[in-house]
Write a protein that holds these residues in place. Structure first.
Motif, mmCIF file in Angstrom:
data_model
loop_
_atom_site.group_PDB
_atom_site.id
_atom_site.type_symbol
_atom_site.label_atom_id
_atom_site.label_comp_id
_atom_site.label_asym_id
_atom_site.label_seq_id
_atom_site.Cartn_x
_atom_site.Cartn_y
_atom_site.Cartn_z
ATOM 1 N N MET A 1 -29.741 24.931 47.025
ATOM 2 C CA MET A 1 -29.308 23.535 46.966
ATOM 3 C C MET A 1 -28.502 23.195 48.211
ATOM 4 S SD MET A 1 -28.075 23.456 42.988
ATOM 5 C CE MET A 1 -28.116 21.682 42.772
ATOM 6 N N GLU A 2 -28.573 21.948 48.597
ATOM 7 C CA GLU A 2 -27.790 21.463 49.733
ATOM 8 C C GLU A 2 -27.074 20.183 49.330
ATOM 9 O OE1 GLU A 2 -30.215 20.978 53.225
ATOM 10 O OE2 GLU A 2 -30.315 23.146 53.555
ATOM 11 N N ASP A 3 -26.040 19.855 50.095
ATOM 12 C CA ASP A 3 -25.357 18.580 49.880
ATOM 13 C C ASP A 3 -26.101 17.502 50.654
ATOM 14 O OD1 ASP A 3 -23.409 19.709 48.299
ATOM 15 O OD2 ASP A 3 -22.065 20.125 49.981
ATOM 16 N N ILE A 4 -27.025 16.823 49.979
ATOM 17 C CA ILE A 4 -27.853 15.841 50.675
ATOM 18 C C ILE A 4 -27.323 14.417 50.482
ATOM 19 C CG2 ILE A 4 -30.166 14.816 50.827
ATOM 20 C CD1 ILE A 4 -30.267 17.635 51.783
ATOM 21 N N VAL A 5 -27.000 14.079 49.231
ATOM 22 C CA VAL A 5 -26.808 12.652 48.921
ATOM 23 C C VAL A 5 -25.365 12.166 49.063
ATOM 24 C CG1 VAL A 5 -28.790 12.614 47.371
ATOM 25 C CG2 VAL A 5 -26.524 13.101 46.437
ATOM 26 N N GLY B 1 -29.257 14.858 55.067
ATOM 27 C CA GLY B 1 -28.852 13.722 54.244
ATOM 28 C C GLY B 1 -28.153 12.632 55.025
ATOM 29 N N MET B 2 -27.218 13.028 55.898
ATOM 30 C CA MET B 2 -26.504 12.011 56.678
ATOM 31 C C MET B 2 -27.472 11.342 57.645
ATOM 32 S SD MET B 2 -23.341 10.849 57.011
ATOM 33 C CE MET B 2 -22.494 9.694 58.084
ATOM 34 N N THR B 3 -28.355 12.126 58.240
ATOM 35 C CA THR B 3 -29.305 11.587 59.209
ATOM 36 C C THR B 3 -30.223 10.558 58.547
ATOM 37 O OG1 THR B 3 -29.228 13.574 60.566
ATOM 38 C CG2 THR B 3 -31.203 12.211 60.755
#
Lengths: 337, 749, 176
Positions: free
Chosen positions: B320-324, B361-363
């Protein structure tokens, strides 16, 4: 890489004799063969190193033209003063390809015989008719962003990766070969072939034949030419689409014209009819678009590479404008002229 | 008193490991000479999923020089429990075990290891294995995998779930300005220039020294001990030089598993080096689809931010990643909501690649922000300022510092943003459309408990040591500077030792925490040395420092201790040690946040920020993109070494260019296989692609964020860069491309 | 057939030559070497695995990255694509031969000064490539340097600093 018997003949007849076993590969610059051997795509039982053969000269041909030895490196060809002056299209195409290191090693004969960059051809764990006849073509219905839009067959949709050869096709060079049956010449148009039902055959060399030189005809289109290459990054990448144009303009009209495309077919792509239709006409955007139409007639995408058709059309139009205007594409300044 | 400028924190110092690197003396994992060593070449699986039915290795074994073919059938025994195979990332699931059993989980999975006396023999023999498989249905296509997306109950510990606020759905429904879009990032592979490699020295007495390409030597040490039954004290892992990693060295990769299995089996030293193709058979940045819905009032103030994302993982682990969360944190919308799921494919597990989560996510969010700015009719930079949040808008906490406003201002000034013509397609030069784009970057400023030692010899030479890694990040130089700063010694008298599990404890290098953490530890260790020196100074005849009771009373400069109240009174470091008859002073200290740090962690957000401005030129007809100018203004707290920190940002920007324009791992769905698994067809930016990049570090004093006020610069350079480029392409062409990379086909109608 | 014989690693100088090994004389960094080489050994593997010259890097082994760049008879090439045996009589210069501590090549010094690398893995190839570029004499401008250095990938993204370093040496004209 499989073990092999290595031989380093000093003279052409010996090389031809050693190369005639049917299991031999000629080694020149090595930039493609050694790569393919490491991938186990090429598995020659014998490697015949031809680097000692006296094929490293660039000489004048009677009646004009230059003969470029098969072992002259791509770099030495591109930076040769005579080639630069008389065949700037060829220089430009060579310098658009690969990297300085590769051009320093790769030879002209080797450039003609380099094999496709098709992902499937290169990966021995995937099906490929070119590598293993009868396996099927993985690229059809697979990842085919870099594949052919013209002249493909149900057996193979690979493209020829060379830049240099696109220019040689436009220049109507002649390939000189020597083989067990002696010497012969092959018009460039006939040197590479379309895949058809024998996709494992890239060219029309007979077994054991060796390229010894490339003859450049007198007309070099030095005043009106261009090599325009489009790719996924601005250097050190194979062409998605490239266009070589040689043009002679007399009294505001196209007196002679050659157009060859790279990255779109199993061989540098020409349509002499499309060229003929332009002769005698004044250069114009409409004319260029008609030429593009003619060159690309019958073009068919495979899905991922559908974009190559409009890209090629636009590239042809632009390349023709560059050539007509006498403003060839720089291979350093990445702005497209 | 000499007036030589003190070299310390803030001094632009050339890399102290530079000489080793430019002369070719720096040794990487595959370059250590160990006696009586076997070469191992891994054989990749031809199928994507199924079982190995039979392996015929007779031909391979006949190759002269081949001594063994290791497969799941003859591998030595190892730990059984999954938890014995956990690494520092602790991704929930069943960690991959090379040659563990007959299961094939992904194409290219190593299914055998050929061991030979020469690399060439092993390479050849590896091509001779005849392997029969029982193939099973498989899927590598992310779009297809979305049907199976899920939210795992057991989450990666590093994962930060989105915290919703207000009623985002209602606010969106009511908003006069709405944007709804689906954004996509392709699968990317790290492709550090050095391929993953392990040289394992089998000493024969139960001990092994493992030269491994990793970002965490102690992590690999613990892993090898736990998974392969070594006593931890018998395993030493060395990674003094690492040829890039960008996250690929966070987990022990399969080459170290194979080398260890082989060494145990053969009781010999072994080297295993991945091929470039095999570099596509392990970690990668997950593919991502994110839908963004933004609502705003007529002035352009955001009223609702909704992000829903899915990223790819494997079938055996839940990465999992911190996307949102990034847009939810960064902008002041009163309503925000996020949801996140993962979708399994038959590949190796995705995991961290430079700025994991944020780079994606930031991009992608910043492309949506650009779209909304146009909808609102507000300049994209103005739009961001309009929605600027002084606090962490998702967590409701203040920042220890946030100089993003200054970054916007300084970046815009350097770039000349005020000369921008707002309309898309309104700037051109010849046949090229010119576009200017902006984006914001945001990353965490992290700190991890780290230990370091400092050893001062009587000749004035100082050695500082810590088990962290320098993967090109400049850590050797940074720690040298911190030590120079603390003890007033010239860098030439200091040696930094890193990349060795036998050194004081450090976590795996990553997340941009190494400089802040190991820097603080080195400072503490040097301060302990300093205290002893001060006591030693008492033994100097005449006691010139009489009256100095603590370090606060003295200054360390030019190899001397000077009394603050009277700098004419000083004692040389060497002089003090001689007087006290101390041949050496050695101290080890551990930097941790402490109580105040823990409290601050809870009460405040700690982040780096950046503003990226970009100019592109796009051939109107042919769609060829040139990125001609980038300005990246970074607010990252205190910069220890402006020279290497700048390079970190440059590197992030270049990788961001790759994300924007080039990088995409292409799959064959039928074969379940990555197809462009080489550097000729997986394109990373080349020299010709990179023109002008300006880096600005804005002033951001922040004594609270970490002990040294350092926030870290390893990731921030990539975050948002691809958005600035995509936004510039829109400004140039009027074409909004929501799927990265923006290859030429996407710009041809 | 005798070509299946493989010698033990690191025995390029072994007296009991495997029958398939062939003699070749190469001058490497000014030192002549009489070597027995299996024909399928590349120059890159010869340097790294048999001669201990690990300054030359393997980044892809397929001519796609430039990390293995060395100077062959003064010209830059990818050593991963050369069969060592075919180079009999040639001169090879690797990064170790360009310069060492105390007598750095101007490019080596410029790379340090301009922070033209991070992880350092592509660096020897970049430096050898730059030396080749300068010797070739086809690059003057920054744009030409960038194009003609494009055969050397740098994943750390040090390109702008590399261009600065190469241009400085090019403009000073003091490259050996």
């Amino acid at each position: 890489m499989n073990p092999f018997v290595y031989a380093r003949p000093d003279a052409l007849p010996e090389a031809v004799r050693l190369g005639a076993t049917g299991r031999a590969a000629f080694l020149a610059g090595g930039t493609n063969l050694v790569d393919l051997m490491k991938e186990n795509v090429a598995r020659p039982a014998e490697v015949v190193d031809i680097n000692r053969l006296a094929l490293r000269d660039i000489v004048e041909i009677d009646g004009g033209g230059l003969r470029i030895g098969a072992l002259v490196t791509n770099a030495d060809t591109a930076y040769d003063e005579r080639v630069r002056r008389r065949y700037p299209l060829l220089c430009s195409a060579i310098l658009a390809g690969a990297s300085p290191q590769l051009r320093n090693a790769a030879t002209n004969g080797g450039n003609l015989n380099q094999r496709t960059r098709c992902y499937y051809f290169y990966d021995v764990q995937t099906p490929c008719n070119k590598r293993e006849p009868g396996q099927g073509c993985g690229a059809i219905g697979g990842a085919n962003r870099i594949h052919a839009i013209l002249g493909a067959s149900p057996q193979c949709i690979a493209t020829h990766p060379s830049d240099m050869c696109v220019a040689l096709a436009a220049l109507e060079a002649v390939v000189r070969v020597t083989g067990p049956q002696g010497e012969r010449t092959i018009p460039f148009e006939d040197y590479h072939r379309l895949p058809g039902n024998e996709p494992w055959k890239d060219n029309t060399l007979a077994p054991g034949e060796l390229v010894t030189a490339i003859d450049l005809p007198p007309e070099g289109f030095a005043a009106h030419h261009t090599y325009l290459k489009l790719r996924d990054r601005l250097s050190y990448a194979f062409a998605l689409v490239s266009v070589a144009v040689g043009m002679r303009v007399e009294e505001g009209r196209v007196a002679d014209l050659r157009i060859a495309l790279g990255g779109v077919a199993h061989k540098p792509w020409r349509r002499p009819q499309a060229e003929a239709a332009m002769r005698g006409q004044a250069p114009s955007r409409e004319l260029f678009e008609a030429a593009a139409q003619g060159l690309l007639e019958g073009a068919m995408g495979q899905g991922d590479n559908d974009f190559k058709i409009p890209l090629a059309r636009r590239a042809i139009v632009r390349a023709l404008s560059q050539a007509a205007a006498g403003t060839p594409q720089s291979q350093t300044d990445k702005r497209i002229a | 008193m000499d007036t030589v400028m003190k070299v310390g924190i803030g001094t632009p110092l050339s890399r102290v490991d530079g000489l080793e690197k430019v002369t070719g003396r720096a040794k990487y994992a595959a370059e250590y000479e160990v006696p009586d060593m076997l070469h191992g070449v891994a054989v990749p699986s031809a199928i994507a999923r199924g079982r190995i039915a039979a392996i015929d290795d007779r031909a391979a074994r006949q190759v002269p020089g081949v001594v063994e073919v290791l497969t799941h059938e003859n591998r030595p025994r190892e730990a059984w429990l999954d938890r014995s195979w956990k690494d520092e990332l602790k991704i929930p699931g069943e960690p991959f075990r090379a040659l563990g059993d007959d299961r094939v989980l992904f194409a290219g999975q190593p299914v055998a290891l050929v061991l030979a006396e020469s690399f060439e023999a092993a390479r050849h023999a590896a091509s001779l294995l005849d392997i029969r498989y029982e193939e099973e249905a498989h899927n590598i296509d992310f779009q297809v995998s979305l049907a199976e997306k899920f939210e795992p109950s057991k989450k990666r510990s590093s994962f930060h779930p989105p915290k919703n606020r207000g009623d985002a759905e209602a606010a969106f429904a009511e908003a006069p300005l709405k944007l709804e879009g689906e954004y996509h990032l392709a699968t990317e592979h790290h492709n550090p220039m050095e391929m993953h490699a392990t040289t394992l020295h089998w000493h024969g007495d139960g001990k092994i020294t493992v030269y491994d390409k990793t970002q965490g030597p102690q992590g690999v040490q613990a892993y090898l001990a736990s998974a392969f039954g070594f006593s931890k004290s018998d395993v030493r892992v060395v990674n003094a030089y690492v040829g890039g990693a960008f996250g690929s060295g966070l987990r022990p990769q399969w080459q170290v598993q194979l080398a260890t299995l082989a060494a145990k089996h053969m009781q010999r030293s072994v080297r295993v080096v991945m091929t470039r193709q095999q570099m596509f058979t392990h970690v990668h940045r997950p593919e991502c689809r994110m839908s963004v819905r933004l609502g705003a009032d007529v002035e352009g103030r955001l009223t609702s931010v909704i992000c829903d994302a899915t990223t790819s993982t494997s079938r055996f682990e839940d990465n999992m990643e911190d996307i949102v969360i990034w847009g939810m944190m960064n902008y002041a919308s009163p309503n925000a909501a996020g949801s996140y799921s993962i979708a399994p494919r038959d590949t190796y597990t995705s995991a961290d690649m430079r700025a994991p989560g944020a780079a994606t996510g930031m991009t992608l969010f910043e492309i949506a922000m650009d779209e909304m700015a146009y909808k609102a009719g507000v300049d994209p930079l103005e739009f961001r300022l309009l929605n600027y949040s002084e606090v962490d808008a998702m967590n409701g906490t203040p920042f220890t510092s946030k100089a993003l406003r200054e970054a916007y201002r300084e970046g815009a000034a350097r770039f000349g943003w005020d000369r921008r013509s707002p309309e898309p397609r309104s700037m051109r030069e010849g046949r090229e459309l010119v576009g200017w784009g902006v984006a914001t970057g945001m990353w965490d400023a992290m700190f991890s408990k780290t230990s370091a030692s400092a050893k001062l010899s009587a000749n004035g030479h100082l050695e500082v040591a810590c088990a962290t890694s320098d993967i090109g990040t400049g850590t050797y130089t940074v720690l040298t500077l911190v030590a120079a700063d603390t003890l007033g010694l010239p860098p030439e008298q200091i040696t930094a030792r890193l990349g060795d599990s036998s050194l004081p404890t450090a976590p795996v290098e990553g997340g941009s925490w190494a400089a802040a953490s190991s820097g603080a530890a080195v400072q503490l260790a040097c301060q302990s040395v300093a205290k002893k020196l001060l006591r030693a100074a008492d033994k100097v005849e005449g006691r010139p420092l009489n009256g100095a009771h603590s370090l606060d009373d003295v200054v360390f400069e030019g190899g001397r201790m000077l009394l603050k109240s009277d700098p004419t009174r000083s004692v040389g470091i060497v002089q003090a040690m001689q007087a006290a008859e101390l041949p050496v002073i050695e101290e080890e200290e551990t930097a941790s946040g402490g109580i105040s740090g823990m409290v601050s962690q809870m009460l405040k957000s700690r982040n780096t920020h950046s503003a990226i401005f970009c100019e592109v030129r796009v051939d109107e007809e042919l769609g060829q993109v040139r990125v001609t100018r980038i300005v990246n203004a970074v607010a990252a707290g205190r910069i220890i070494n402006p020279k290497t920190a700048r390079s970190q940002i440059l590197g992030g920007v270049v990788m961001g260019m790759g994300m924007a324009l080039h990088e995409e791992t292409l799959a064959d769905r039928k074969l379940g296989r990555w197809m462009n698994h080489n550097l000729a067809e997986y394109h990373v930016p080349a020299h010709a692609d990179v023109e002008q990049i300006d880096v600005i570090f804005v002033d951001e004093p922040d004594p609270e964020v970490t002990p040294l006020g350092v926030k870290g610069v390893g990731e921030i350079g990539i975050i948002g860069t691809a958005a600035a480029i995509a936004n510039a392409i829109f400004h140039a062409t009027g074409k909004r491309i929501r799927s990265l990379p923006i290859t030429i086909d996407k710009l041809i109608d | 057939m005798t070509h299946h014989t493989s010698p033990k690693a690191g025995t390029a100088h072994a007296s009991a030559a495997p029958m398939a090994s062939m003699g070749a004389s190469l001058t490497i960094n000014g030192t002549p070497h009489q070597l027995l080489i299996e024909p399928w050994t590349t120059l890159l593997d010869l340097l790294r695995e048999q001669l201990g010259l690990t300054g030359t890097k393997k980044g892809c082994d397929h001519g796609q990255c430039g990390a293995c760049t060395v100077l062959l008879d003064g010209r830059r090439i990818n050593s991963c694509l050369k069969l060592a045996v075919s180079l009999d009589g040639s001169e090879v210069t690797t990064v170790e031969g360009l310069g060492q501590a105390g007598r750095l090549h101007p490019l080596q010094a410029a790379f340090i000064e301009h922070d033209a690398f991070q992880c350092g893995y592509c660096t020897p190839g970049q430096i050898c490539s730059a030396a080749g570029l300068i010797a070739e004499g086809h690059a003057r401008s920054r744009e030409e340097v960038r194009e003609q250095m494009s055969g050397n990938l740098c994943r750390c993204g040090a390109y702008t600093n590399i261009a600065d370093a190469v241009l400085e040496v090019l403009e000073k004209g003091d490259a050996r």
